[in-house]
Design an enzyme around this catalytic site. Structure first.
Site, PDB file in Angstrom:
ATOM      1  N   ASP A   9      70.882  27.284  18.928  1.00 36.11           N
ATOM      2  CA  ASP A   9      71.481  25.951  18.890  1.00 36.11           C
ATOM      3  C   ASP A   9      70.419  24.867  18.751  1.00 36.11           C
ATOM      4  O   ASP A   9      70.247  24.025  19.643  1.00 36.11           O
ATOM      5  CB  ASP A   9      72.317  25.725  20.164  1.00 36.11           C
ATOM      6  N   LYS A  31      73.184  34.044  16.775  1.00 39.21           N
ATOM      7  CA  LYS A  31      74.442  33.303  16.622  1.00 39.21           C
ATOM      8  C   LYS A  31      74.127  31.877  16.176  1.00 39.21           C
ATOM      9  O   LYS A  31      73.334  31.176  16.798  1.00 39.21           O
ATOM     10  CB  LYS A  31      75.202  33.283  17.951  1.00 39.21           C
ATOM     11  N   ASP A  57      79.247  31.220  14.447  1.00 41.29           N
ATOM     12  CA  ASP A  57      80.133  30.755  15.531  1.00 41.29           C
ATOM     13  C   ASP A  57      80.824  29.483  15.052  1.00 41.29           C
ATOM     14  O   ASP A  57      80.484  28.380  15.467  1.00 41.29           O
ATOM     15  CB  ASP A  57      79.297  30.495  16.786  1.00 41.29           C
ATOM     16  N   LYS A  59      84.115  28.988  15.367  1.00 43.06           N
ATOM     17  CA  LYS A  59      85.323  28.752  16.186  1.00 43.06           C
ATOM     18  C   LYS A  59      86.453  28.199  15.322  1.00 43.06           C
ATOM     19  O   LYS A  59      86.989  27.113  15.559  1.00 43.06           O
ATOM     20  CB  LYS A  59      85.025  27.826  17.357  1.00 43.06           C
ATOM     21  N   ILE A  60      86.808  29.007  14.353  1.00 40.60           N
ATOM     22  CA  ILE A  60      87.783  28.568  13.352  1.00 40.60           C
ATOM     23  C   ILE A  60      89.135  28.363  14.034  1.00 40.60           C
ATOM     24  O   ILE A  60      89.588  29.208  14.807  1.00 40.60           O
ATOM     25  CB  ILE A  60      87.895  29.622  12.240  1.00 40.60           C
ATOM     26  N   ASP A  62      92.305  26.685  12.390  1.00 37.34           N
ATOM     27  CA  ASP A  62      93.076  25.893  11.436  1.00 37.34           C
ATOM     28  C   ASP A  62      94.243  26.707  10.883  1.00 37.34           C
ATOM     29  O   ASP A  62      94.529  27.808  11.365  1.00 37.34           O
ATOM     30  CB  ASP A  62      92.127  25.405  10.325  1.00 37.34           C
ATOM     31  N   GLY A 162      77.597  31.998  28.622  1.00 42.73           N
ATOM     32  CA  GLY A 162      77.695  31.427  29.968  1.00 42.73           C
ATOM     33  C   GLY A 162      76.598  31.924  30.887  1.00 42.73           C
ATOM     34  O   GLY A 162      76.634  31.696  32.092  1.00 42.73           O
ATOM     35  N   GLY A 167      75.074  29.165  34.412  1.00 44.47           N
ATOM     36  CA  GLY A 167      75.219  29.716  35.762  1.00 44.47           C
ATOM     37  C   GLY A 167      75.467  31.209  35.865  1.00 44.47           C
ATOM     38  O   GLY A 167      75.378  31.767  36.953  1.00 44.47           O
TER      39      GLY A 167
HETATM   40  P1  BMP Z   1      73.709  28.404  26.334  1.00 49.51           P
HETATM   41  O1  BMP Z   1      73.171  29.791  26.747  1.00 49.51           O
HETATM   42  O2  BMP Z   1      72.614  27.482  25.918  1.00 49.51           O
HETATM   43  O3  BMP Z   1      74.624  27.831  27.341  1.00 49.51           O
HETATM   44  O4  BMP Z   1      74.551  28.630  24.974  1.00 49.51           O
HETATM   45  C1  BMP Z   1      75.777  29.273  24.958  1.00 49.51           C
HETATM   46  C2  BMP Z   1      76.281  29.395  23.541  1.00 49.51           C
HETATM   47  O5  BMP Z   1      77.546  30.057  23.561  1.00 49.51           O
HETATM   48  C3  BMP Z   1      76.511  28.066  22.836  1.00 49.51           C
HETATM   49  O6  BMP Z   1      76.272  28.267  21.446  1.00 49.51           O
HETATM   50  C4  BMP Z   1      77.990  27.788  23.048  1.00 49.51           C
HETATM   51  O7  BMP Z   1      78.529  27.018  22.009  1.00 49.51           O
HETATM   52  C5  BMP Z   1      78.566  29.199  23.033  1.00 49.51           C
HETATM   53  N1  BMP Z   1      79.798  29.395  23.827  1.00 49.51           N
HETATM   54  C6  BMP Z   1      79.846  29.085  25.172  1.00 49.51           C
HETATM   55  O8  BMP Z   1      78.877  28.616  25.765  1.00 49.51           O
HETATM   56  N2  BMP Z   1      81.013  29.302  25.863  1.00 49.51           N
HETATM   57  C7  BMP Z   1      82.121  29.818  25.284  1.00 49.51           C
HETATM   58  O9  BMP Z   1      83.108  30.010  25.956  1.00 49.51           O
HETATM   59  C8  BMP Z   1      82.070  30.146  23.922  1.00 49.51           C
HETATM   60  C9  BMP Z   1      80.898  29.939  23.214  1.00 49.51           C
HETATM   61  O10 BMP Z   1      80.830  30.266  21.951  1.00 49.51           O
END
Ligand code: BMP
Length: 207
Positions: A9, A31, A57, A59-60, A62, A162, A167
């Site tokens: 990201d 991703k 990713d 997240k389609i 539509d 997550g 966390g």
């Molecule tokens: P991070 O480890 O920096 O929190 O990144 C998590 C990644 O997973 C981000 O690209 C976010 O858009 C994606 N994501 C998420 O955090 N929770 C979801 O429920 C679905 C996700 O795609």
């Protein structure tokens, strides 16, 4: 076996390419999300695919025709997998699965943010299985929900975000049934991303 999916990201082209090159041997997939594609165009997916499996990713969410158009663009650019919402219903999901061809389709059935409305999660899992998706996105930091989704979803691959910044614990997520963990900030914000990935792989017992 590598079980980390690296969430790339970042906005910057050079940073994205250099992280992809550096980490590709130690992660299962990279991703790519909207921030990177909005800044650099969809062709960045093809460039990163030279180093790693790429999961788009997007997240389609539509109508069927628009879902098809988006999925085709990911496929044209050598994506290995694609993430779609499923709350838009069967017709929209079918359009992604059918346009995906060999690309793996991951259906999002719950989210890592606690404000996600889980009332329909069971229905989304059932429908995703009936529509023959390859896998599900389920929260790696909301362990009871992840465990519940695992118990319903047979052999489907579960990829779980997550972890770390949001966390969740990496081993907790795997023990609750995730096949792969999605990790972004804990890796790319670390001063030594490769060292960080290797230490996470060690925790998982992977090389
Ligand atoms: P991070 O480890 O920096 O929190 O990144 C998590 C990644 O997973 C981000 O690209 C976010 O858009 C994606 N994501 C998420 O955090 N929770 C979801 O429920 C679905 C996700 O795609």
């Amino acid at each position: 076996m590598n079980r980390i999916i690296f969430a790339l990201d970042v906005y910057d082209y050079n940073e994205a390419l250099s992280l992809s090159r550096e980490l590709s041997n130690d992660v299962f997939a990279i991703k790519v999300n909207w921030p990177l594609v909005m800044n650099n165009g969809i062709s960045i997916v093809k460039e990163i695919s030279r180093y790693s499996n790429v999961i788009c990713d997007f997240k389609i969410a539509d109508i069927d025709n628009t879902n098809r158009l988006i999925t085709e663009k990911a496929r044209e650019n050598n994506a290995w997998g694609i993430i779609t919402h499923s709350f838009t219903g069967r017709r929209s999901l079918k359009a992604v699965v059918s346009a995906a061809g060999d690309m793996k389709v991951f259906s999002l059935v719950s989210m890592s943010q606690e404000s996600f409305i889980d009332n329909y999660t069971d229905d989304l899992v059932k429908m995703s299985m009936e529509e023959n998706v390859y896998g599900l996105v389920a929260p790696g930091n909301r362990i009871d929900i992840l465990r519940h989704i695992r118990s319903m979803s047979g052999d489907l691959k579960i990829i779980a975000p997550g972890i770390g910044a949001q966390g969740g614990g990496i081993t907790d997520a795997i023990m609750a049934g995730a096949d792969y963990v999605i990790i972004g900030r804990s890796i790319y914000s670390d001063p030594e991303p490769l060292k960080k990935v290797k230490s996470l792989n060690e925790i998982l017992g992977d090389d």
